[in-house]
Write an enzyme that holds these catalytic residues in place. Structure first.
Site, PDB file in Angstrom:
ATOM      1  N   ASP A   1      66.953 -52.926  49.303  1.00  0.00           N
ATOM      2  CA  ASP A   1      66.160 -53.760  48.400  1.00  0.00           C
ATOM      3  C   ASP A   1      64.873 -54.263  49.035  1.00  0.00           C
ATOM      4  O   ASP A   1      64.889 -54.796  50.127  1.00  0.00           O
ATOM      5  CB  ASP A   1      66.964 -54.990  47.968  1.00  0.00           C
ATOM      6  CG  ASP A   1      68.293 -54.620  47.341  1.00  0.00           C
ATOM      7  OD1 ASP A   1      68.963 -55.539  46.852  1.00  0.00           O
ATOM      8  OD2 ASP A   1      68.671 -53.437  47.339  1.00  0.00           O
TER       9      ASP A   1
ATOM     10  N   ASP B   1      65.586 -51.519  43.574  1.00  0.00           N
ATOM     11  CA  ASP B   1      65.310 -52.952  43.660  1.00  0.00           C
ATOM     12  C   ASP B   1      63.963 -53.197  44.339  1.00  0.00           C
ATOM     13  O   ASP B   1      63.851 -53.910  45.342  1.00  0.00           O
ATOM     14  CB  ASP B   1      66.435 -53.713  44.359  1.00  0.00           C
ATOM     15  CG  ASP B   1      67.566 -54.042  43.398  1.00  0.00           C
ATOM     16  OD1 ASP B   1      68.441 -54.846  43.748  1.00  0.00           O
ATOM     17  OD2 ASP B   1      67.574 -53.491  42.262  1.00  0.00           O
TER      18      ASP B   1
ATOM     19  N   HIS C   1      62.483 -55.914  46.760  1.00  0.00           N
ATOM     20  CA  HIS C   1      62.332 -57.109  45.913  1.00  0.00           C
ATOM     21  C   HIS C   1      60.982 -57.783  46.059  1.00  0.00           C
ATOM     22  O   HIS C   1      60.885 -58.995  46.240  1.00  0.00           O
ATOM     23  CB  HIS C   1      63.457 -58.110  46.213  1.00  0.00           C
ATOM     24  CG  HIS C   1      64.724 -57.804  45.491  1.00  0.00           C
ATOM     25  ND1 HIS C   1      64.788 -57.606  44.135  1.00  0.00           N
ATOM     26  CD2 HIS C   1      65.990 -57.655  45.935  1.00  0.00           C
ATOM     27  CE1 HIS C   1      66.033 -57.323  43.769  1.00  0.00           C
ATOM     28  NE2 HIS C   1      66.781 -57.355  44.842  1.00  0.00           N
TER      29      HIS C   1
ATOM     30  N   ASN D   1      69.379 -51.683  40.116  1.00  0.00           N
ATOM     31  CA  ASN D   1      69.690 -52.406  38.876  1.00  0.00           C
ATOM     32  C   ASN D   1      68.548 -53.307  38.421  1.00  0.00           C
ATOM     33  O   ASN D   1      68.489 -53.707  37.258  1.00  0.00           O
ATOM     34  CB  ASN D   1      71.003 -53.188  39.002  1.00  0.00           C
ATOM     35  CG  ASN D   1      70.930 -54.297  40.024  1.00  0.00           C
ATOM     36  OD1 ASN D   1      70.467 -54.097  41.155  1.00  0.00           O
ATOM     37  ND2 ASN D   1      71.390 -55.478  39.662  1.00  0.00           N
ATOM     38  N   HIS D   2      67.608 -53.569  39.318  1.00  0.00           N
ATOM     39  CA  HIS D   2      66.465 -54.386  38.907  1.00  0.00           C
ATOM     40  C   HIS D   2      65.352 -53.569  38.277  1.00  0.00           C
ATOM     41  O   HIS D   2      64.374 -54.123  37.795  1.00  0.00           O
ATOM     42  CB  HIS D   2      65.933 -55.206  40.097  1.00  0.00           C
ATOM     43  CG  HIS D   2      66.732 -56.455  40.312  1.00  0.00           C
ATOM     44  ND1 HIS D   2      66.307 -57.700  39.900  1.00  0.00           N
ATOM     45  CD2 HIS D   2      67.952 -56.645  40.859  1.00  0.00           C
ATOM     46  CE1 HIS D   2      67.233 -58.600  40.197  1.00  0.00           C
ATOM     47  NE2 HIS D   2      68.237 -57.986  40.778  1.00  0.00           N
TER      48      HIS D   2
END
Lengths: 364, 361
Positions: B105, B133, B107, B165-166
């Site tokens: 991730d 992500d 992010h 999933n993001h």
């Protein structure tokens, strides 16, 4: 560490500034409004106290819901508990909220027909003045306190038959006594005392003094404490630092860093029984299962690791003085349906599936 | 310098592109991504760079035979632990020698990703696999994702991006990417272009025909790779089913999934090795609220006997040390590249704009 001794109280100890501590009320109120707007709970009044609404992250919404739900469940339990006496006062109950801030529980209970005989709120004068001004300003609030209510914005007071808002520095025990008299609280009546993220900002001596005072004063009472624990792990240390840098350090946390120490705080100062649960356990075991299912569908949630961490660093402690024996069945017990639910306290059991109806728009 | 090269240089300075440029970039990326399989094959050059001959031999053996049975410690680093203060990261990655750098991730933590490229080597020199992500939580989701996308268009064989999933319309409306696009562009068009391209991202990667990499985990609905290949991935992440599971699930310590009692994880499901790194005693990962959870940066080290050790990295002396804190680590995903954003960003000359994290007050 400086100690404060009752009279002539110095400003909150080093690093702590009163304004910042009072500002935690604004933060909490905005957070509660964020929950309400998303549908976690109903509260027709909190928006009147928030100048600039903000949307909080789902973890904050869910966490404030847990806090609200725990307090509400215990409050309703208390209000429904019957006394064994049969005199004219047998149904009269009192709620005393320390550091109440802009809490709207009184107004919510009124709407539900559950308001007690007397509801007393205390906070710093800077806060009660603002609250009095808002109550005075909005008819939805003003009519709830009644036409005969005396409201003084300057003094930060609202005095009506069933609701009293009074300024008080609760670290001053003499002031506490005076205020109880002014509010016409009857110490013999069953009383529910709330300290929701309040005592933790005070030095430990003040906290002990308040807890002891409450125990001596109210023989049929419940003390509801909600605040932080576990300052010494990585998350706790970071939390301590972050709050310090906001000017609202948790002065009390090192004296009562664990669940047993929270219980001991009460037991050592005159309370008959005390039980402390962390909020993870409260969420899993105490809060109504159907309600949890409902609120978990309100928002997409992807903060599980943090959820467990955060909730593990907050607790509810519930202390009881039961002179009349009316609170035998009162307290923190598992919700009847919770036995069938998996315990999600272990980080190894994360299962991360988004809820079906998140209420978001899928734009194309 | 071509337009794309110029855009890459601009993005490397953490400057977002114009809305029209974003649209064009996404269209170009779509042409590339549409060709990729749900199980995108990645063939990596085999380069071993490690002082320890023994380790080198073991790893080569593994690649040849696909077997880890001889390995005492079954740890194969697949995720990257973000390490600005040590070169040990390179050592461990190259120990693996199949894939130069595999990243979890990001992010929206642009400056941490920049450090990653600095430590790991720039693309295309170094081969990268990003496990999703890219957006949400951090403050630079736009720049982060656009840079990765631009690199993908420029060097399609040297960087692989799979979906997390993001990378979804729903969750980005809650966890920050939508708000950031609105703030930076004054409209949601860029968010729309990006979320449209998310639909084209592959769901998983297959490295050297041996290692299956996915953001989330596996699914009870999936028993073969071909089943993954038949998924119609060009859609918003569904609420359930195989595609949802691949992006959302976490592996659990259940015997059925091939967990060896020694704490290693093999998943011999597809006639190959699905190796994840997991140590049951350790909990790894903090989600990206770095400033609430404190910094976590760790590296997994293997010594010449393949004994594993987690090292928490002390920062430079003036920076406070931190505790390693772990939580459940999923198959190559939900890895946190957590750092002290305030301090590290300041040390990189980037003023920290991050507000105080929220608590229950």
């Amino acid at each position: 560490m400086e100690r404060s001794h009752g009279r002539g109280v110095d400003p909150l100890s080093a690093g702590s500034n009163t304004v910042a501590v009072q500002a935690t009320n604004d933060d909490a109120t905005a957070s509660k409004l964020s929950c309400v707007k998303k549908g976690y709970m109903k509260d027709e009044y909190v928006h009147l106290f928030v100048r600039r609404p903000v949307r909080r992250a789902p973890i904050i919404n869910r966490g404030y819901y847990a806090r609200w739900a725990a307090l509400r469940k215990l409050l309703l339990q208390f209000l429904k508990t019957e006394r064994k006496t049969s005199d004219e006062n047998h149904s009269k109950k009192q709620i005393l909220s320390l550091g109440a801030g802009f809490d709207t529980t009184y107004f919510q209970l009124l709407d539900e027909g559950m308001a007690p005989h007397l509801y007393v709120e205390l906070d710093f004068k800077e806060v009660t003045s603002k609250k009095a001004a808002i109550i005075d300003h909005y008819i939805q609030l003003k009519e709830k306190v009644g036409p005969e209510a005396f409201i003084s914005i300057e003094k930060g007071e609202v005095l009506s038959n069933n609701y009293k808002l009074l300024p008080a520095d609760i670290r001053n025990i003499q002031v506490l006594d005076d205020v109880i008299n002014r509010a016409q609280l009857d110490p013999s009546l069953p009383t529910f005392i709330i300290a929701e993220c309040v005592l933790i900002y005070l030095d430990p001596d003040s906290t002990c003094a308040i807890v002891r005072w409450a125990s001596m004063k109210f023989p049929n009472s419940v003390f509801f404490l909600y605040e932080q624990i576990h300052p010494h792990d990585a998350f706790g240390e970071q939390m301590i630092k972050n709050l310090e840098s906001r000017g609202c350090p948790l002065l009390g946390i090192y004296a009562t860093p664990t669940l047993p120490s929270k219980e001991k705080l009460f037991l050592d100062h005159g309370w008959q029984r005390a039980v402390a649960w962390d909020i993870l356990r409260i969420y899993n075991d105490f809060i109504n299962t159907e309600e949890k299912h409902r609120i978990e569908r309100l928002e997409i949630f992807d903060e599980f690791e943090e959820w467990y961490l955060m909730l593990g660093h907050y607790c509810v402690a519930c202390a009881i003085n039961d002179a009349e024996g009316m609170f035998t069945n009162f307290g923190l017990f598992s919700d009847q349906h919770s036995q069938n639910q998996p315990q999600i306290a272990d980080l190894n059991q994360i299962s991360v599936y988004p809820p079906a109806n998140t209420g978001l728009i899928i734009e194309h | 310098m071509s337009d794309l090269d110029r855009q890459i240089e601009q993005l490397k300075r953490c400057e977002p592109l114009k809305e029209s440029e974003v649209k064009a970039l996404c269209l170009k990326a779509m042409e590339i991504l549409v060709e990729e399989s749900n199980v995108q094959r990645v063939d990596a050059p085999v380069t071993v760079w490690n002082p320890s001959q023994l380790v080198k031999e073991l790893v080569v053996d593994f690649l040849r035979t696909g077997s880890l049975l001889d390995m005492e410690a079954h740890l194969i680093l697949i995720g990257i632990f973000f390490l600005p203060f040590s070169m040990a990261a390179i050592v461990v990655f190259k120990l693996y020698n199949v894939f130069d750098i595999i990243c979890g991730d990001i992010h929206g933590q642009f400056y941490d990703m920049k450090e990653l490229f600095k430590v790991g080597g720039d693309c295309p020199k170094t081969n990268y696999l990003f496990l999703g992500d890219f957006v949400d939580r951090g403050f630079y989701s736009v720049e982060t994702f656009l840079l990765l996308l631009a690199l993908k268009v420029r060097y399609p064989d040297r960087i692989t991006l799979i979906r997390g999933n993001h990378e979804s319309r729903q969750i980005t409306q809650v966890y920050g990417f939508y708000d950031e696009c609105l703030r930076k562009y004054g409209s949601v068009n860029v968010w729309r272009y990006c979320t449209d391209i998310f639909d084209y991202l592959s769901l998983s990667a297959l490295i050297e025909n041996k290692i299956f990499s996915v953001h989330g985990g596996l699914s009870p609905a999936i028993t073969t790779l071909d089943q993954i290949r038949t998924i119609d991935r060009k859609q918003e992440v569904p609420h359930d089913g195989a595609m949802c599971d691949l992006l959302w699930s976490d592996p659990e310590d259940v015997d059925g999934w091939g967990l060896s009692p020694r704490g290693a994880v093999f998943l011999d499901r597809f006639g190959m090795l699905f190796a994840v790194f997991m140590n049951q005693k350790l909990h790894l990962t903090l989600k990206s609220s770095i400033s609430r959870c404190g910094n976590v940066a760790a590296i997994l080290e293997l010594d010449e006997n393949l004994n594993k050790q987690f090292r928490v990295f002390e920062a430079a002396p003036h920076v406070r040390s931190y505790n390693l804190f772990f939580s459940k680590f999923s198959s190559l995903s939900h890895i946190v590249n957590s750092l002290r954003p305030n301090l590290l960003q300041e040390s990189r000359g980037v003023p920290s704009k991050k507000p105080a994290p929220d608590y229950f007050l």
